[in-house]
Design a protein around this motif. Structure first.
Motif, PDB file in Angstrom:
ATOM      1  N   GLN A  39       0.794  -1.256  -0.015  1.00 56.66           N
ATOM      2  CA  GLN A  39       0.029   0.019  -0.072  1.00 56.66           C
ATOM      3  C   GLN A  39       1.050   1.287  -0.054  1.00 56.66           C
ATOM      4  O   GLN A  39       0.685   2.232  -0.748  1.00 56.66           O
ATOM      5  N   MET A  40       2.044   1.332   0.655  1.00 56.40           N
ATOM      6  CA  MET A  40       2.802   2.319   0.919  1.00 56.40           C
ATOM      7  C   MET A  40       3.563   2.733  -0.577  1.00 56.40           C
ATOM      8  O   MET A  40       3.662   3.914  -0.900  1.00 56.40           O
ATOM      9  N   GLN A  41       4.039   1.679  -1.258  1.00 55.24           N
ATOM     10  CA  GLN A  41       4.512   2.012  -2.454  1.00 55.24           C
ATOM     11  C   GLN A  41       3.558   2.575  -3.603  1.00 55.24           C
ATOM     12  O   GLN A  41       3.951   3.342  -4.422  1.00 55.24           O
ATOM     13  N   THR A  42       2.340   2.257  -3.532  1.00 56.99           N
ATOM     14  CA  THR A  42       1.371   2.712  -4.092  1.00 56.99           C
ATOM     15  C   THR A  42       1.167   4.099  -3.914  1.00 56.99           C
ATOM     16  O   THR A  42       0.777   5.107  -4.909  1.00 56.99           O
ATOM     17  N   LEU A  43       1.069   4.361  -2.666  1.00 59.70           N
ATOM     18  CA  LEU A  43       0.546   5.689  -2.189  1.00 59.70           C
ATOM     19  C   LEU A  43       1.805   6.724  -1.648  1.00 59.70           C
ATOM     20  O   LEU A  43       1.699   8.167  -1.595  1.00 59.70           O
ATOM     21  N   LEU A  44       2.878   6.310  -1.688  1.00 59.94           N
ATOM     22  CA  LEU A  44       4.259   7.278  -1.582  1.00 59.94           C
ATOM     23  C   LEU A  44       5.052   7.389  -2.930  1.00 59.94           C
ATOM     24  O   LEU A  44       5.099   6.408  -3.580  1.00 59.94           O
ATOM     25  N   SER A  45       5.731   8.529  -2.492  1.00 54.30           N
ATOM     26  CA  SER A  45       6.899   8.595  -3.607  1.00 54.30           C
ATOM     27  C   SER A  45       7.825   7.642  -3.662  1.00 54.30           C
ATOM     28  O   SER A  45       8.016   6.939  -2.413  1.00 54.30           O
ATOM     29  N   PRO A  46       8.702   7.409  -4.638  1.00 59.36           N
ATOM     30  CA  PRO A  46       9.548   6.574  -4.541  1.00 59.36           C
ATOM     31  C   PRO A  46      10.883   6.843  -3.601  1.00 59.36           C
ATOM     32  O   PRO A  46      11.284   5.846  -2.903  1.00 59.36           O
ATOM     33  N   GLU A  47      10.982   8.109  -3.382  1.00 56.23           N
ATOM     34  CA  GLU A  47      12.001   8.577  -2.551  1.00 56.23           C
ATOM     35  C   GLU A  47      11.426   8.252  -1.104  1.00 56.23           C
ATOM     36  O   GLU A  47      12.333   7.737  -0.079  1.00 56.23           O
ATOM     37  N   ILE A  48      10.147   8.580  -0.713  1.00 58.94           N
ATOM     38  CA  ILE A  48       9.551   8.533   0.576  1.00 58.94           C
ATOM     39  C   ILE A  48       9.718   7.123   0.894  1.00 58.94           C
ATOM     40  O   ILE A  48       9.800   6.708   2.237  1.00 58.94           O
ATOM     41  N   PHE A  49       9.271   6.149  -0.065  1.00 60.80           N
ATOM     42  CA  PHE A  49       9.190   4.854  -0.119  1.00 60.80           C
ATOM     43  C   PHE A  49      10.533   4.202   0.272  1.00 60.80           C
ATOM     44  O   PHE A  49      10.314   3.265   1.344  1.00 60.80           O
ATOM     45  N   LYS A  50      11.197   4.539  -0.142  1.00 65.34           N
ATOM     46  CA  LYS A  50      12.631   4.183  -0.083  1.00 65.34           C
ATOM     47  C   LYS A  50      13.211   4.132   1.560  1.00 65.34           C
ATOM     48  O   LYS A  50      13.582   3.483   2.020  1.00 65.34           O
ATOM     49  N   LYS A  51      12.862   5.399   2.118  1.00 63.88           N
ATOM     50  CA  LYS A  51      13.271   5.707   3.475  1.00 63.88           C
ATOM     51  C   LYS A  51      12.274   5.037   4.338  1.00 63.88           C
ATOM     52  O   LYS A  51      13.051   4.269   5.173  1.00 63.88           O
ATOM     53  N   VAL A  52      11.197   4.668   4.147  1.00 60.97           N
ATOM     54  CA  VAL A  52      10.288   3.951   5.055  1.00 60.97           C
ATOM     55  C   VAL A  52      10.729   2.571   5.133  1.00 60.97           C
ATOM     56  O   VAL A  52      10.716   1.733   6.090  1.00 60.97           O
ATOM     57  N   LYS A  53      10.990   1.992   3.996  1.00 64.70           N
ATOM     58  CA  LYS A  53      11.268   0.514   3.754  1.00 64.70           C
ATOM     59  C   LYS A  53      12.483   0.250   4.452  1.00 64.70           C
ATOM     60  O   LYS A  53      12.869  -0.596   5.128  1.00 64.70           O
ATOM     61  N   LYS A  54      13.532   1.197   4.266  1.00 58.53           N
ATOM     62  CA  LYS A  54      14.918   1.079   4.925  1.00 58.53           C
ATOM     63  C   LYS A  54      14.570   1.197   6.505  1.00 58.53           C
ATOM     64  O   LYS A  54      15.270   0.453   7.176  1.00 58.53           O
ATOM     65  N   VAL A  70       4.037  10.127   5.504  1.00 55.53           N
ATOM     66  CA  VAL A  70       3.431   8.612   5.903  1.00 55.53           C
ATOM     67  C   VAL A  70       2.033   9.061   6.565  1.00 55.53           C
ATOM     68  O   VAL A  70       1.204   8.264   6.141  1.00 55.53           O
ATOM     69  N   ALA A  71       2.072   9.742   7.519  1.00 54.28           N
ATOM     70  CA  ALA A  71       0.568   9.961   8.313  1.00 54.28           C
ATOM     71  C   ALA A  71      -0.449  10.443   7.234  1.00 54.28           C
ATOM     72  O   ALA A  71      -1.610  10.019   7.288  1.00 54.28           O
ATOM     73  N   SER A  72      -0.312  11.435   6.183  1.00 55.56           N
ATOM     74  CA  SER A  72      -1.200  11.783   5.295  1.00 55.56           C
ATOM     75  C   SER A  72      -1.577  10.770   4.568  1.00 55.56           C
ATOM     76  O   SER A  72      -2.767  10.594   4.160  1.00 55.56           O
ATOM     77  N   ALA A  73      -0.680   9.843   4.079  1.00 51.68           N
ATOM     78  CA  ALA A  73      -0.808   8.622   3.088  1.00 51.68           C
ATOM     79  C   ALA A  73      -1.959   7.706   4.029  1.00 51.68           C
ATOM     80  O   ALA A  73      -2.963   7.109   3.367  1.00 51.68           O
ATOM     81  N   ALA A  74      -1.460   7.301   5.137  1.00 47.86           N
ATOM     82  CA  ALA A  74      -2.209   6.410   6.031  1.00 47.86           C
ATOM     83  C   ALA A  74      -3.562   7.023   6.311  1.00 47.86           C
ATOM     84  O   ALA A  74      -4.539   6.231   6.231  1.00 47.86           O
ATOM     85  N   LYS A  75      -3.727   8.382   6.526  1.00 48.04           N
ATOM     86  CA  LYS A  75      -5.110   8.886   6.947  1.00 48.04           C
ATOM     87  C   LYS A  75      -6.026   8.555   5.537  1.00 48.04           C
ATOM     88  O   LYS A  75      -7.118   8.318   5.770  1.00 48.04           O
ATOM     89  N   SER A  76      -5.490   9.014   4.475  1.00 50.52           N
ATOM     90  CA  SER A  76      -6.337   8.814   3.021  1.00 50.52           C
ATOM     91  C   SER A  76      -6.556   7.309   2.750  1.00 50.52           C
ATOM     92  O   SER A  76      -7.793   7.153   2.496  1.00 50.52           O
TER      93      SER A  76
END
Length: 719
Positions: A39-54, A70-76
């Motif tokens: 879900q994160m990969q779909t909703l987050l930018s590649p740069e942000i997703f990379k940070k979260v995955k790490k 992340v909070a904004s994406a999780a809320k949506s």
């Protein structure tokens, strides 16, 4: 009260069928309520997703800006599922989970908001959670902090955020935080050892699969048993003529009501990403088991806590009640939570899986032997990690392992270790196969014969993992898993240092490893046992070997506060002295309260229900005896029954009031440990069995129509 019993039985026998229909494939809806990497990969930018995955994979801290995104994406994502609130889902030292729901809606702005700061940290009122004296009751502040390594999920209409829970001054007030630290410790230690074999290994993760046993009875029958409602177990109940002796329930056809219930909770579990895969009848009537696939240990422990909640709520929908207590019914199998634990490298190697490569088998033996040595060195602490009032009722009976910690490895691996130990200081000439000379190359050929189980062993090797069978069914797995990972980290650290020392002395690396392992095999041999853990012979043999047999929780908990344990917890930064002492205070207090509740339930049932019922029945018998005498018929047998009933009534009144006096005396004891020992020895030990014996005898004497409590035979054969 007898009329309530029969009303409950009538309800239980006339329940309408609750249909559970789901034609969709599990793959169509699996983890759809989880805000995971997909879900994160779909909703987050590649740069942000990379940070979260790490952050998830390597434990890297997430910065404030990333948290906001992340909070904004999780809320949506959550709002799209009809969610209105969020909560920090945490595991305080009560043994269960806790949550405080806050709405996304900001009334001032008239919109839904969710900032990174709210995602990362929350401040629940912590004053009423157990803290063991770390803080005063009037100091209410505590903090929950987001754990990115366990995914957020939607449960009901709430976004749940797994978190740790700490005090205002930073001490851990939960079960999760210490386990995360212990897992980090075993990662560090195991990675250093692995790199002696393969430099590509940069991370070692602990893996866990939790087999959850449980009982299920009808909701009305549960409600008519005050002991089940108040204490979680039956304090009275005569064994039915047919219990589990025929072994006809085990793996039998699943009862219809239970089958529908299982399908219901399994579907909800799958939607929440819990990989439940196995369902079956267990040994005792009305006992069952659910088992998931292996997961990262942190996620697995979270999922087990969540699964128990899902099961309890699903049971309500089916007019059932799930019992997780370790010993809800005397004379039948208890409820365990078998923890199947292993270590996996980032290169995909299960370190407890023998290989077709002799070189890899040396790595296997390193972790296999060091785990055995860890259990040997810290057996008392491992015993303490599964100590609870409920588990004390279970351990050592009806296929539950005994309180004596031992390791079962099977005859084939016993032969391998014996051969390795006896080889002596072999000399390896140039071109010779060291692995063959040591017998290590034989492991792949014989390992297939090594998968038998020993139900009496608390800690058994089962092919490619260790199964910690002694964990109680109602307990949070975090506590025993904290200890297990910590003691293995400690042992692997010592192993690495020992090998390095030998190598500095001029010994070739492989031989330094083998020499160290050979010493460990010899040193830890006492902890290995292949026989019947229930036997009196094992108790005697264990004593000769110097193994502890600590049967009660209050004394078992001492192992947490030894100098050896304190130093280890501190050395790996898992728990400091204050936190260790606080947790023992909480455990002793919890033990006292649970035994106290059981004692009070016993007293209430005896004085308000059992004795009045027995007296009423006795009066019926007296009238019968007088009538027989008037007719000139021999009434000796009736008088004999009257005398028996009278004797049991006298015993019950005397023992219950003595037990109450003992509680009053112990409640004045200020030292929690001494009070807990008193409740163990002078309340539970002196009175529980005596009172139960008298009540169970009365159950067999008093007319079935008059008996107030639902009987075992009525509760345990649900179809």
């Amino acid at each position: 009260m007898a009329h309530l019993r029969f009303k409950a039985l009538d309800l239980a026998n006339n329940r309408p069928k609750i249909n559970v229909e789901s034609k969709a494939k599990i793959s169509d809806f699996y983890a759809q309520d989880v805000f995971g990497l997909k879900q994160m990969q779909t909703l987050l930018s590649p740069e942000i997703f990379k940070k979260v995955k790490k952050a998830i994979e390597d434990g890297i801290k997430i910065d404030a800006d990333t948290a906001d995104v992340v909070a904004s994406a999780a809320k949506s994502w959550a709002l799209s599922k009809g969610v209105t609130h969020y909560t920090h889902w945490f595991q305080p030292l009560t043994g269960s989970t806790a949550e405080k729901h806050d709405t996304f809606f900001d009334a001032g702005l008239g919109i839904e908001r969710f900032k990174g700061s709210a995602l990362v940290q929350q401040e629940p009122d912590a004053s009423s959670f157990p803290n063991g004296g770390i803080r005063s009751t009037f100091e209410a502040r505590g903090y929950t902090a987001w754990d990115p390594s366990s995914p957020m999920f939607v449960y009901g209409a709430t976004l749940c955020i797994p978190t740790i829970f700490v005090s205002y001054t930073g001490e851990a007030l939960d079960n999760k935080a210490p386990m995360l630290k212990a897992v980090e410790a075993v990662d560090r230690a195991a990675t250093k050892v692995c790199q002696m074999f393969d430099k590509k290994v940069t991370r070692v993760k602990a893996s866990l699969g939790v087999e959850q046993e449980y009982f299920v009875i009808d909701k009305a029958l549960y409600a008519s048993r005050p002991d089940l409602v108040m204490a979680g177990r039956t304090v009275f109940g005569h064994n039915p003529a047919r219990g589990q002796q025929l072994d006809d329930h085990y793996f039998g056809s699943i009862p219809t009501r239970i089958y529908d219930f299982m399908r219901d909770f399994e579907e909800e579990a799958h939607r929440l990403g819990i990989p439940v895969s196995t369902r079956h009848n267990e040994v005792a009537p009305s006992q069952f088991e659910v088992a998931p696939l292996f997961e990262d240990i942190n996620v697995a422990t979270d999922h087990n806590q969540l699964l128990m909640d899902i099961m309890s709520k699903a049971a309500e929908r089916h007019n059932l009640k799930v019992l997780f207590h370790e010993k809800p019914f005397a004379g039948l199998n208890g409820t365990g939570k078998h923890n199947n634990w292993s270590l996996i490298t980032n290169t995909g190697v299960n370190l407890f899986q023998p290989s077709s490569s002799a070189r890899d088998n040396l790595l296997f033996l390193v972790f296999f032997i060091n785990t055995i040595k860890a259990v040997f060195e810290h057996a008392d602490l491992l015993r303490a990690s599964i100590a609870s009032a409920g588990n004390d009722h279970r351990l050592g009976a009806n296929e539950a392992p005994p309180a004596i910690m031992s390791v079962f490895i099977g005859s084939q691996l016993t032969n391998v270790l014996d051969e390795l130990e006896k080889k002596g200081n072999i000399k390896v000439e140039k071109g010779e196969n060291m692995y063959m000379k040591l017998g290590i190359d034989k492991i792949p050929r014989i390992i297939l014969d090594n998968t038998d189980r020993n139900r009496t062993s608390p800690f058994a090797f089962t092919g490619n993992k260790f199964e910690f069978r002694a964990v109680g069914g109602n307990e949070n797995t975090s506590s025993p898993m904290t200890v297990l990972n910590l003691i293995v980290a400690e042992q692997l650290t010592a192993f690495y240092e020992n090998v390095q020392k030998e190598m500095k002395g001029g010994t070739e690396k492989r031989m330094a490893i083998v020499n160290t392992l050979r010493k460990y095999i010899k040193d830890s041999k006492a902890i290995r046992f292949e026989g019947d853990g229930y036997s009196d012979e094992w108790v005697q043999e264990a004593e000769k070997r110097g193994l502890s047999n600590i049967k009660d929780t209050p004394r078992a908990l001492d192992a947490y506060l030894t100098d050896k344990s304190r130093k280890m917890f501190n050395r790996h930064s898992v728990l400091n002295d204050i936190e260790l002492e606080a947790r023992n205070e909480i455990r002793w207090e919890s033990y006292i309260m649970k035994i106290q509740i059981e004692s009070r339930v016993m007293g209430d049932l005896v004085l308000n229900h059992i004795i009045p019922t027995a007296i009423a029945y006795q009066n019926k018998l007296i009238k019968n005896a007088e009538g027989l005498k008037t007719l000139g018929i021999n009434n000796k047998e009736v008088i004999s029954i009257i005398e028996s009933v009278s004797g049991y009534i006298e015993t019950l009144r005397k023992e219950v009031y003595n037990m109450i006096d003992e509680r009053k005396r112990l409640n004045k004891e200020e030292d929690l440990r001494e009070r807990a020992i008193g409740y163990c020895d002078d309340v539970k030990g002196k009175y529980f069995d005596t009172i139960r014996y008298a009540v169970d005898k009365l159950e067999m004497l008093v007319d079935d129509e008059d008996w107030p409590l639902v009987k075992y035979r009525e509760m345990l054969f649900l179809r």
